[in-house]
Design an enzyme around this catalytic site. Structure first.
Site, mmCIF file in Angstrom:
data_model
loop_
_atom_site.group_PDB
_atom_site.id
_atom_site.type_symbol
_atom_site.label_atom_id
_atom_site.label_comp_id
_atom_site.label_asym_id
_atom_site.label_seq_id
_atom_site.Cartn_x
_atom_site.Cartn_y
_atom_site.Cartn_z
ATOM 1 N N LYS A 14 78.751 57.477 -15.611
ATOM 2 C CA LYS A 14 79.039 56.195 -14.937
ATOM 3 C C LYS A 14 79.963 55.311 -15.764
ATOM 4 C CE LYS A 14 74.967 54.753 -14.641
ATOM 5 N NZ LYS A 14 74.327 53.665 -15.284
ATOM 6 N N ARG A 167 63.456 56.227 -17.989
ATOM 7 C CA ARG A 167 64.649 55.886 -17.209
ATOM 8 C C ARG A 167 64.801 56.825 -16.009
ATOM 9 N NH1 ARG A 167 68.293 56.525 -22.056
ATOM 10 N NH2 ARG A 167 70.093 55.833 -20.898
HETATM 11 P P1 AMP Z 1 72.564 51.459 -19.071
HETATM 12 O O1 AMP Z 1 73.579 51.342 -20.153
HETATM 13 O O2 AMP Z 1 73.119 51.192 -17.706
HETATM 14 O O3 AMP Z 1 71.782 52.755 -19.148
HETATM 15 O O4 AMP Z 1 71.492 50.282 -19.328
HETATM 16 C C1 AMP Z 1 70.756 50.223 -20.538
HETATM 17 C C2 AMP Z 1 69.483 49.437 -20.336
HETATM 18 O O5 AMP Z 1 69.777 48.075 -19.957
HETATM 19 C C3 AMP Z 1 68.556 49.944 -19.244
HETATM 20 O O6 AMP Z 1 67.749 51.028 -19.670
HETATM 21 C C4 AMP Z 1 67.729 48.689 -18.962
HETATM 22 O O7 AMP Z 1 66.786 48.439 -19.981
HETATM 23 C C5 AMP Z 1 68.805 47.601 -19.052
HETATM 24 N N1 AMP Z 1 69.466 47.412 -17.742
HETATM 25 C C6 AMP Z 1 70.769 47.675 -17.430
HETATM 26 N N2 AMP Z 1 71.030 47.400 -16.141
HETATM 27 C C7 AMP Z 1 69.858 46.942 -15.615
HETATM 28 C C8 AMP Z 1 69.458 46.515 -14.313
HETATM 29 N N3 AMP Z 1 70.331 46.476 -13.282
HETATM 30 N N4 AMP Z 1 68.168 46.140 -14.137
HETATM 31 C C9 AMP Z 1 67.283 46.147 -15.144
HETATM 32 N N5 AMP Z 1 67.581 46.552 -16.390
HETATM 33 C C10 AMP Z 1 68.847 46.960 -16.638
#
Ligand code: AMP
Length: 213
Positions: A14, A167
């Protein structure tokens, strides 16, 4: 003006695809995860509030996430459009987003769970500039060292088997229904994310009839 949301399971590329699309089409790349990681790295108040949750691979509360996204979009620095990455991740966030913004479409990167684990556990991040590496697909030239800034490559604290399990569970329980909700209201392009990054990008460009030159 082009406005996209990119969705996909952890490790589906992504962030990489969002960055490539942003560069090619002058879009602002809004990654909620990157915003949180920035706050954690620089020890801000917000960083302190979310660190434990992010490190455990759990979801941050909807109100906080929505205010972060809203504040970022309110900068209105996206003259040619934006690509939102990592949001919305559940039905509440999706309703909020659809009420507040019009989008052109949703990119859904599809990948089986079996491939996710292999990719996520080999992912590394530069502690200096934040660039993403993968020890399978995009190795640095010098081991553990960023090709661009020379920073040390580290594993994201949430790229461990326990956090990944959280996750993946959240993704299937909470985020998959968001894709179904979007499908009723928006154009959703389903893309096979197991291909190499250039082929994935080409498939997205093709689905949305974006210019190729
Ligand atoms: P990512 O880099 O998108 O995997 O996001 C890393 C972490 O940020 C996630 O595991 C959540 O803890 C937090 N996070 C990111 N986007 C969201 C969202 N839309 N809602 C809730 N937590 C989020």
């Amino acid at each position: 003006m082009r406005k996209f949301v990119i969705m996909g399971i952890q490790g589906s590329g992504k962030g990489t695809q969002a960055a490539m699309l942003a560069e090619r089409f002058d879009l602002v790349h809004i990654s909620v995860g990157d915003i949180f990681r920035w706050h954690i790295q620089f020890h801000t108040k917000l960083g302190a509030a979310v660190k434990r949750i992010v490190d455990a691979g759990e979801l941050v509360g909807d109100d906080l996430v929505e205010s972060v996204v809203q504040e970022r979009l309110q900068l209105h620095d996206w003259n040619y459009g934006f690509i939102v990455d990592g949001f919305p991740r559940n039905a509440v966030q999706a309703e909020f987003f659809l009420e507040s913004y019009d989008i052109d479409g949703v990119i859904n990167l599809e990948m089986p769970d079996s491939e996710v684990e292999r990719r996520v556990l080999s992912r590394r991040l530069c502690s200096g500039c934040g660039l993403d590496y993968n020890l399978i697909a995009s190795r640095p030239e010098v081991e553990d060292t960023c090709d661009v800034c020379g920073g040390t490559l580290v594993r994201r604290p949430d790229d461990n088997p326990e956090a990944l399990a959280n996750r993946l569970r959240d993704y299937h329980e909470k985020t998959t229904p968001v894709i179904e909700l979007f499908e009723r209201k928006e154009f959703v392009a389903h893309i096979d994310a197991t291909q190499d990054r250039e082929s994935v990008l080409a498939a997205i460009v093709d689905e949305f009839h974006l210019p190729t030159d």
